[in-house]
Design an enzyme around this catalytic site. Structure first.
Site, PDB file in Angstrom:
ATOM      1  N   LYS A 288       5.353   6.735   5.260  1.00 39.25           N
ATOM      2  CA  LYS A 288       4.407   7.069   6.328  1.00 39.25           C
ATOM      3  C   LYS A 288       4.812   8.366   7.015  1.00 39.25           C
ATOM      4  CE  LYS A 288       4.539   5.039  10.354  1.00 39.25           C
ATOM      5  NZ  LYS A 288       4.447   4.039  11.447  1.00 39.25           N
TER       6      LYS A 288
ATOM      7  N   ASP B  18      -0.523   3.801   8.649  1.00 37.58           N
ATOM      8  CA  ASP B  18       0.038   3.114   9.814  1.00 37.58           C
ATOM      9  C   ASP B  18      -0.734   1.812  10.037  1.00 37.58           C
ATOM     10  OD1 ASP B  18      -2.393   3.877  10.849  1.00 37.58           O
ATOM     11  OD2 ASP B  18      -1.569   5.080  12.476  1.00 37.58           O
TER      12      ASP B  18
END
Length: 215
Positions: free
Chosen positions: A121, A139
Site C-alpha cells: 500500500k 486501503d
C-alpha cells in the site's frame, strides 16, 4: 454490465464528483510521505498531519531523522499509536535511505518494498503520488467500496484486491481512483454508519453488496 464496464463507469462518476481529490497526508518531500504513511497505520490522516509538524521541526531531513534516537522519535509520534514499532521502522527506513540511496527515495517498487515498514500500500502510494507512475492503493476504504460496488467479490486481502483492480482500472487512473474512493468512503459510503446511498453518485450502478437497503 461487465466488471470492466462497471469499473470504467465508476471511474468517470467519481472523477466528476471529486475532480480535485488527492492524498490527504500533507508532505512536500518524498521521504516525508514515507514517514506519514507509516504513522497513518491505525491512525487518522488528520492526526498524522498534526504530529509530523513537531517531528519535522526537530528532524528536518533524512539525515537528521536517520541519526535520531528511537526513544526521542517515539515520544513525538506516540499520539499516532503503536509508537515504538513506528519509531523503529521510521528510523530504520531513514538510515537505509541515507546509507543506500543517498538520502533519496527510490522510484522502484521492489526497492521501496525493501524499506523497513513499507508494504504494498505504501509503495503504491509513493509510486503514484511522488513519481506519477501507475498505482493501486488498497486501503480500508478501497477494499470496502470495491466490494460493495461489485468490482471484486468478497475479497478482503489487500494484495488480492490490488491484483483484481489492476485488471479493471486503466493504469493512468489507478492512483486518483483510489484517492477518490477515500473521499467517497469518508463522506458517503461510510463504514460505521449506514451508507448514504440516497446521495451517492454511484447509486444507479452500485451492487450494494453487504449494504442493508430500505424497500
Amino acid at each position: 454490465m461487465t466488471k470492466k464496464e462497471l469499473a470504467l463507469a465508476v471511474v468517470e462518476r467519481l472523477k466528476q464528483e471529486y475532480p480535485d481529490a488527492g492524498c490527504t497526508l500533507d508532505y512536500n518531500e518524498a521521504w516525508k510521505l514515507l514517514v506519514s504513511v507509516r504513522l497513518a497505520a491505525q491512525c487518522t490522516d488528520a492526526r498524522v498531519n498534526v504530529v509530523v509538524q513537531d517531528l519535522y521541526a526537530k528532524y528536518p531531513s533524512v539525515e537528521a531523522l536517520a541519526a535520531a534516537e528511537e526513544d526521542d522519535v517515539e515520544r513525538i509520534v506516540r499520539p499516532c499509536g503503536l509508537g515504538r514499532s513506528k519509531a523503529r521502522d521510521i528510523c530504520a527506513c531513514m538510515k537505509m535511505l541515507r546509507d543506500e540511496y543517498g538520502g533519496k527515495v527510490p522510484d522502484d517498487f521492489d526497492k521501496l518494498l525493501k524499506l523497513p515498514g513499507v508494504g504494498r500500500k505504501s509503495a503504491n502510494l509513493i509510486m503514484g503520488d511522488v513519481f506519477g507512475k501507475p498505482a493501486i492503493v488498497t486501503d480500508t476504504h478501497c477494499i470496502r467500496l470495491v466490494n460493495r460496488i461489485g468490482l471484486v467479490d468478497g475479497i478482503k486481502d489487500p494484495k488480492r484486491v490490488e491484483m483484481a483492480l489492476w485488471k479493471l482500472i486503466p493504469p493512468e487512473e489507478g492512483s486518483d481512483f483510489c484517492h477518490r474512493l477515500v473521499y467517497h468512503g469518508r463522506d458517503v459510503c461510510t463504514a460505521r454508519t449506514t451508507p448514504h446511498c440516497d446521495r451517492c453518485c454511484l447509486a444507479e450502478i452500485c451492487g450494494k453488496h453487504g449494504v442493508e437497503t430500505k424497500d
